[in-house]
Design an enzyme around this catalytic site. Sequence first.
Site, short mmCIF file in Angstrom:
data_model
loop_
_atom_site.label_atom_id
_atom_site.label_comp_id
_atom_site.label_asym_id
_atom_site.label_seq_id
_atom_site.Cartn_x
_atom_site.Cartn_y
_atom_site.Cartn_z
N CYS A 29 -12.51 13.30 -12.48
CA CYS A 29 -12.73 12.91 -11.00
C CYS A 29 -13.14 13.96 -10.26
CB CYS A 29 -11.27 12.32 -10.82
SG CYS A 29 -11.28 11.97 -8.88
N CYS A 44 -10.42 14.93 -7.18
CA CYS A 44 -9.12 15.66 -7.56
C CYS A 44 -9.27 17.04 -7.36
CB CYS A 44 -8.76 15.61 -8.91
SG CYS A 44 -7.94 13.82 -9.40
N HIS A 85 -4.42 11.20 -7.64
CA HIS A 85 -5.41 10.15 -8.00
C HIS A 85 -4.88 8.87 -8.34
CE1 HIS A 85 -9.00 9.54 -10.43
NE2 HIS A 85 -8.33 8.70 -11.25
N ASN A 128 -13.60 1.40 1.13
CA ASN A 128 -13.64 0.35 0.09
C ASN A 128 -12.62 0.57 -0.91
OD1 ASN A 128 -16.05 -0.54 1.43
ND2 ASN A 128 -17.17 1.00 0.03
N HIS A 178 -10.36 7.31 -7.23
CA HIS A 178 -9.32 8.13 -6.23
C HIS A 178 -9.18 7.76 -5.06
CE1 HIS A 178 -7.77 12.30 -5.94
NE2 HIS A 178 -7.86 12.08 -4.84
N HIS A 198 -9.85 7.25 -1.65
CA HIS A 198 -10.95 8.05 -0.48
C HIS A 198 -11.39 6.82 0.27
CE1 HIS A 198 -13.71 6.60 -3.55
NE2 HIS A 198 -14.62 6.79 -2.57
N GLN A 213 -15.00 6.94 3.57
CA GLN A 213 -16.48 7.43 3.62
C GLN A 213 -16.56 7.54 5.31
OE1 GLN A 213 -19.50 6.39 1.07
NE2 GLN A 213 -18.11 4.67 0.37
ZN LIG Z 1 -8.98 11.91 -8.60
#
Ligand SMILES: [Zn+2]
Length: 349
Positions: A72, A75, A118, A158, A169, A171, A173
């Site tokens: 990932c 991470c 994660h 999203n 993970h 997150h 934008q």
């Molecule tokens: Zn991750």
Amino acid sequence: MKRTAARLADGREILYYDTDDGAARAFPDTRALDSSATVTTSEVRRDPLLGDAVVIASHRQGRTHLPPADACPLCPSTPGRTSEIPAPDYEVAVFENRYPSLAGDTGRCEVICFTPDHGTSFAGLDEERAALVLAAWTDRTAELAAREGIRQVYCFENRGTETGVTLAHPHGQIYAFPYVTPRTTRTLAGVAAHRERTGGNLFEEVVARELADGSRVVLEGGHWTAFVPYAARWPYEVHLYPRLRVPDLPALGDDARAEFPRVYLELLRRFDRLFDRPEPTPYISAWHQAPTDAGRDRDDFALHLELFTVRRAADKLKYLAGTESGMEAFMNDVRPEDAAARLREVASR
Ligand SMILES: [Zn+2]
């Protein structure tokens, strides 16, 4: 809040946001990254019939798609494995997207990592972390809006492969557009026409009407109101407005800022309880902010968040098919009043 700025190996910027003023995050990026790989060829074109801007970003086809968890890029880095985040730990981190749709004179795309964990989700964060994410969104909005040529800053998340997520993970934008997006352009035209006609602010009237009616109200905080809109497009769609109208996140008052984590986490947790499924509900969460140019459009705007899911039943997704994709004519299978009732029913106890 402490903010630490650094550079990645290919020159991209990374920012760490920490609640702990003593946090040390300046770790070098030891990867051998080719900075020329990040050169983009994005182009903004205007649809001659609609006037809508469309970004042509043909360089993005090679981007990372659903890597395994041990590879990932979001991470923290470990001695044996380097990621996009050189630090061995972080709270909230923001960096320039390696595969941006917008870059250079077509704007900027950033990735915001909500947690180093994660396996969790935004709904799994505590209020302190959600407050730090809000502070980071606010900081990014202020800084990007001040840049030459940026006309709108858009923070969004999203969640779920159903929404096109390519990294698991947690997150979001942040897009800094060199133009006002089609959706905001249309909204502002409606708001301006209403002001001409009545002298009133359409955003304020919509929220007041929803509060007076009550049938679609999902949650009322002291400083925020959440409701399913009268003509919702998505099966479960919630609009969240601060009670005091402001144009964007930097203008948000301290009371609304302090209450946001509780209200937003509650909405996300309700979304996860909507369907009897093993995995959490996919959603799109979108901050609507005023254009950056000073003027009437900015004064008229109301910062708000629109949260919606493409899932309409435990075993069914809402696809943007012929009418929606072909004609922008939405057909919603769930009555907004029923969606609101369900969202009240799954409130935390
Ligand atoms: Zn991750």
